[in-house]
Scaffold this motif. Structure first.
Motif, mmCIF file in Angstrom:
data_model
loop_
_atom_site.group_PDB
_atom_site.id
_atom_site.type_symbol
_atom_site.label_atom_id
_atom_site.label_comp_id
_atom_site.label_asym_id
_atom_site.label_seq_id
_atom_site.Cartn_x
_atom_site.Cartn_y
_atom_site.Cartn_z
ATOM 1 N N THR A 134 -1.095 24.458 4.924
ATOM 2 C CA THR A 134 0.345 24.694 4.873
ATOM 3 C C THR A 134 1.065 23.692 5.771
ATOM 4 O O THR A 134 0.809 23.627 6.976
ATOM 5 C CB THR A 134 0.683 26.123 5.324
ATOM 6 O OG1 THR A 134 0.126 27.041 4.378
ATOM 7 C CG2 THR A 134 2.177 26.343 5.417
ATOM 8 N N ALA A 135 1.941 22.892 5.160
ATOM 9 C CA ALA A 135 2.618 21.814 5.879
ATOM 10 C C ALA A 135 3.538 21.097 4.892
ATOM 11 O O ALA A 135 3.562 21.419 3.710
ATOM 12 C CB ALA A 135 1.597 20.817 6.449
ATOM 13 N N SER A 136 4.284 20.109 5.402
ATOM 14 C CA SER A 136 5.023 19.201 4.524
ATOM 15 C C SER A 136 4.196 17.941 4.339
ATOM 16 O O SER A 136 3.576 17.457 5.296
ATOM 17 C CB SER A 136 6.378 18.858 5.134
ATOM 18 O OG SER A 136 7.201 19.997 5.188
ATOM 19 N N TYR A 137 4.207 17.426 3.127
ATOM 20 C CA TYR A 137 3.427 16.234 2.799
ATOM 21 C C TYR A 137 4.381 15.129 2.338
ATOM 22 O O TYR A 137 5.246 15.352 1.490
ATOM 23 C CB TYR A 137 2.395 16.547 1.713
ATOM 24 C CG TYR A 137 1.302 17.451 2.226
ATOM 25 C CD1 TYR A 137 1.500 18.824 2.313
ATOM 26 C CD2 TYR A 137 0.088 16.926 2.660
ATOM 27 C CE1 TYR A 137 0.519 19.649 2.819
ATOM 28 C CE2 TYR A 137 -0.910 17.753 3.164
ATOM 29 C CZ TYR A 137 -0.676 19.118 3.251
ATOM 30 O OH TYR A 137 -1.658 19.932 3.762
ATOM 31 N N PHE A 138 4.194 13.948 2.910
ATOM 32 C CA PHE A 138 5.075 12.823 2.609
ATOM 33 C C PHE A 138 4.257 11.645 2.106
ATOM 34 O O PHE A 138 3.197 11.319 2.664
ATOM 35 C CB PHE A 138 5.821 12.360 3.872
ATOM 36 C CG PHE A 138 6.791 13.361 4.414
ATOM 37 C CD1 PHE A 138 6.396 14.270 5.385
ATOM 38 C CD2 PHE A 138 8.102 13.388 3.960
ATOM 39 C CE1 PHE A 138 7.293 15.202 5.897
ATOM 40 C CE2 PHE A 138 9.004 14.311 4.465
ATOM 41 C CZ PHE A 138 8.595 15.213 5.421
ATOM 42 N N CYS A 139 4.773 10.988 1.077
ATOM 43 C CA CYS A 139 4.225 9.687 0.727
ATOM 44 C C CYS A 139 5.096 8.622 1.380
ATOM 45 O O CYS A 139 6.289 8.840 1.637
ATOM 46 C CB CYS A 139 4.169 9.488 -0.784
ATOM 47 S SG CYS A 139 5.763 9.312 -1.591
ATOM 48 N N ALA A 140 4.490 7.491 1.665
ATOM 49 C CA ALA A 140 5.215 6.394 2.305
ATOM 50 C C ALA A 140 4.660 5.080 1.786
ATOM 51 O O ALA A 140 3.446 4.935 1.617
ATOM 52 C CB ALA A 140 5.067 6.463 3.828
ATOM 53 N N THR A 141 5.550 4.140 1.537
ATOM 54 C CA THR A 141 5.119 2.842 1.032
ATOM 55 C C THR A 141 5.352 1.754 2.066
ATOM 56 O O THR A 141 6.261 1.851 2.903
ATOM 57 C CB THR A 141 5.871 2.477 -0.259
ATOM 58 O OG1 THR A 141 7.273 2.548 -0.018
ATOM 59 C CG2 THR A 141 5.500 3.426 -1.385
ATOM 60 N N ILE B 28 -4.337 9.424 4.251
ATOM 61 C CA ILE B 28 -5.078 8.489 3.415
ATOM 62 C C ILE B 28 -4.176 7.310 3.059
ATOM 63 O O ILE B 28 -2.957 7.455 2.948
ATOM 64 C CB ILE B 28 -5.609 9.216 2.154
ATOM 65 C CG1 ILE B 28 -6.707 8.427 1.463
ATOM 66 C CG2 ILE B 28 -4.481 9.591 1.218
ATOM 67 C CD1 ILE B 28 -7.486 9.262 0.449
ATOM 68 N N LEU B 29 -4.778 6.141 2.910
ATOM 69 C CA LEU B 29 -4.067 4.931 2.524
ATOM 70 C C LEU B 29 -4.735 4.357 1.286
ATOM 71 O O LEU B 29 -5.963 4.264 1.231
ATOM 72 C CB LEU B 29 -4.120 3.909 3.671
ATOM 73 C CG LEU B 29 -3.416 2.553 3.516
ATOM 74 C CD1 LEU B 29 -3.009 2.013 4.883
ATOM 75 C CD2 LEU B 29 -4.273 1.520 2.781
ATOM 76 N N ILE B 30 -3.921 4.002 0.306
ATOM 77 C CA ILE B 30 -4.441 3.381 -0.906
ATOM 78 C C ILE B 30 -3.716 2.055 -1.104
ATOM 79 O O ILE B 30 -2.488 1.988 -1.023
ATOM 80 C CB ILE B 30 -4.325 4.325 -2.130
ATOM 81 C CG1 ILE B 30 -5.001 3.702 -3.352
ATOM 82 C CG2 ILE B 30 -2.880 4.718 -2.414
ATOM 83 C CD1 ILE B 30 -5.205 4.706 -4.498
ATOM 84 N N ARG B 31 -4.472 0.993 -1.324
ATOM 85 C CA ARG B 31 -3.879 -0.336 -1.477
ATOM 86 C C ARG B 31 -3.386 -0.532 -2.905
ATOM 87 O O ARG B 31 -3.830 0.147 -3.831
ATOM 88 C CB ARG B 31 -4.903 -1.410 -1.116
ATOM 89 C CG ARG B 31 -5.408 -1.280 0.303
ATOM 90 C CD ARG B 31 -6.330 -2.398 0.682
ATOM 91 N NE ARG B 31 -6.882 -2.187 2.022
ATOM 92 C CZ ARG B 31 -7.370 -3.146 2.786
ATOM 93 N NH1 ARG B 31 -7.380 -4.390 2.353
ATOM 94 N NH2 ARG B 31 -7.859 -2.877 3.983
ATOM 95 N N SER B 32 -2.524 -1.485 -3.086
ATOM 96 C CA SER B 32 -1.911 -1.682 -4.400
ATOM 97 C C SER B 32 -2.910 -2.096 -5.468
ATOM 98 O O SER B 32 -2.654 -1.918 -6.660
ATOM 99 C CB SER B 32 -0.792 -2.731 -4.303
ATOM 100 O OG SER B 32 -1.309 -3.960 -3.849
ATOM 101 N N ASN B 33 -4.061 -2.628 -5.069
ATOM 102 C CA ASN B 33 -5.073 -3.033 -6.055
ATOM 103 C C ASN B 33 -6.124 -1.941 -6.282
ATOM 104 O O ASN B 33 -7.124 -2.167 -6.960
ATOM 105 C CB ASN B 33 -5.759 -4.338 -5.639
ATOM 106 C CG ASN B 33 -6.481 -4.219 -4.305
ATOM 107 O OD1 ASN B 33 -6.384 -3.214 -3.625
ATOM 108 N ND2 ASN B 33 -7.210 -5.259 -3.943
ATOM 109 N N ASN C 140 0.837 -1.185 0.000
ATOM 110 C CA ASN C 140 0.000 0.000 0.000
ATOM 111 C C ASN C 140 0.877 1.243 0.000
ATOM 112 O O ASN C 140 2.089 1.166 0.252
ATOM 113 C CB ASN C 140 -0.952 0.021 1.207
ATOM 114 C CG ASN C 140 -0.229 0.178 2.529
ATOM 115 O OD1 ASN C 140 0.288 1.239 2.854
ATOM 116 N ND2 ASN C 140 -0.180 -0.905 3.299
ATOM 117 N N LEU C 141 0.250 2.371 -0.280
ATOM 118 C CA LEU C 141 0.935 3.655 -0.250
ATOM 119 C C LEU C 141 0.104 4.590 0.617
ATOM 120 O O LEU C 141 -1.132 4.596 0.528
ATOM 121 C CB LEU C 141 1.102 4.225 -1.661
ATOM 122 C CG LEU C 141 1.927 5.519 -1.800
ATOM 123 C CD1 LEU C 141 2.741 5.498 -3.096
ATOM 124 C CD2 LEU C 141 1.049 6.744 -1.736
#
Lengths: 114, 116
Positions: A84-91, A47-52, A31-32
């Motif tokens: 206003t903030a920092s946004y990070f993606c994570a896997t 938010i979380l999005i699954r690989s499918n 997921n991401l």
């Protein structure tokens, strides 16, 4: 070492405009997730999005995931100064005994001007 | 209940001193993670606990770093003989379940460590 890259590194927009941030990653994932970090604070899960899954919505947030390109985007609509903030993606990978440890990108610093 | 709590919020130490950073996860959360965040960077994974068992410590930078969670709740990250490159924000996160990775992590506000 981090999983991938985020683009742009910094983004400045006016209140009411939309903000789009992109994230690329390197390995297969389970997921991401997207997180927000205000200055001097911890990360807040958005938010979380699954690989499918290909697209997911939550309030003013829209996330897309393209596993063939190993990329994701986060769209914030009708932005507010409070965004206003920092946004990070994570896997996260579904690897035994890793508990879903997160591999983060370098982040996008968003500034929303009133 | 309350969120993840970390203490101290700020820690200044001289090079060579030992430091201990504390994390109180959300009550009932089985999984606990430590991350290190350098200025202007994303967090980097250090170690993972499932209850009291340390299942993954692949991110610890050296044998000067040691983490424990003896009773499966509070965790302590210890850094011995600190070096200037240890200066960073140390973040703790917890999540409810164990092996399933499809869940969010809840982060504390971190401990900002400065080594002089």
């Amino acid at each position: 070492s981090q999983q991938g890259e985020e683009d742009p590194q910094a983004l400045s927009i006016q209140e009411g405009e939309n903000a789009t941030m992109n994230c690329s990653y390197k390995t297969s994932i389970n997921n991401l997730q997207w997180y927000r970090q205000n200055s001097g604070r911890g990360l807040v899960h958005l938010i979380l999005i699954r690989s499918n899954e290909r697209e997911k919505h939550s309030g003013r947030l829209r996330v897309t995931l393209d596993t063939s390109k190993k990329s994701s985007s986060l769209l914030i609509t009708a932005s507010r100064a409070a965004d206003t903030a920092s946004y990070f993606c994570a896997t996260a990978r579904d690897v035994y005994n890793q508990g879903g440890k997160l591999i983060f990108g370098q982040g996008t610093e968003l500034s929303v001007k009133p | 209940g309350a969120g993840v709590s970390q203490s101290p919020r700020y820690k200044v130490a001289k090079r060579g001193q030992d430091v201990a950073l504390r994390c109180d996860p959300i009550s009932g959360h089985v999984s606990l993670f430590w991350y290190q965040q350098a200025l202007g960077q994303g967090p980097e994974f250090l170690t993972y606990f499932q209850n009291e068992a340390q299942l993954d410590k692949s991110g610890l930078p050296s044998d000067r770093f040691f983490a424990e969670r003896p009773e499966g709740s509070v965790s302590t990250l210890k850094i011995q003989r600190t070096q200037q490159e240890d200066s960073a924000v140390y973040l703790c996160a917890s999540s409810l379940r164990t092996a399933h990775s499809n869940q969010p992590q809840h982060f504390g506000d971190g401990t900002r460590l400065s080594i002089l």
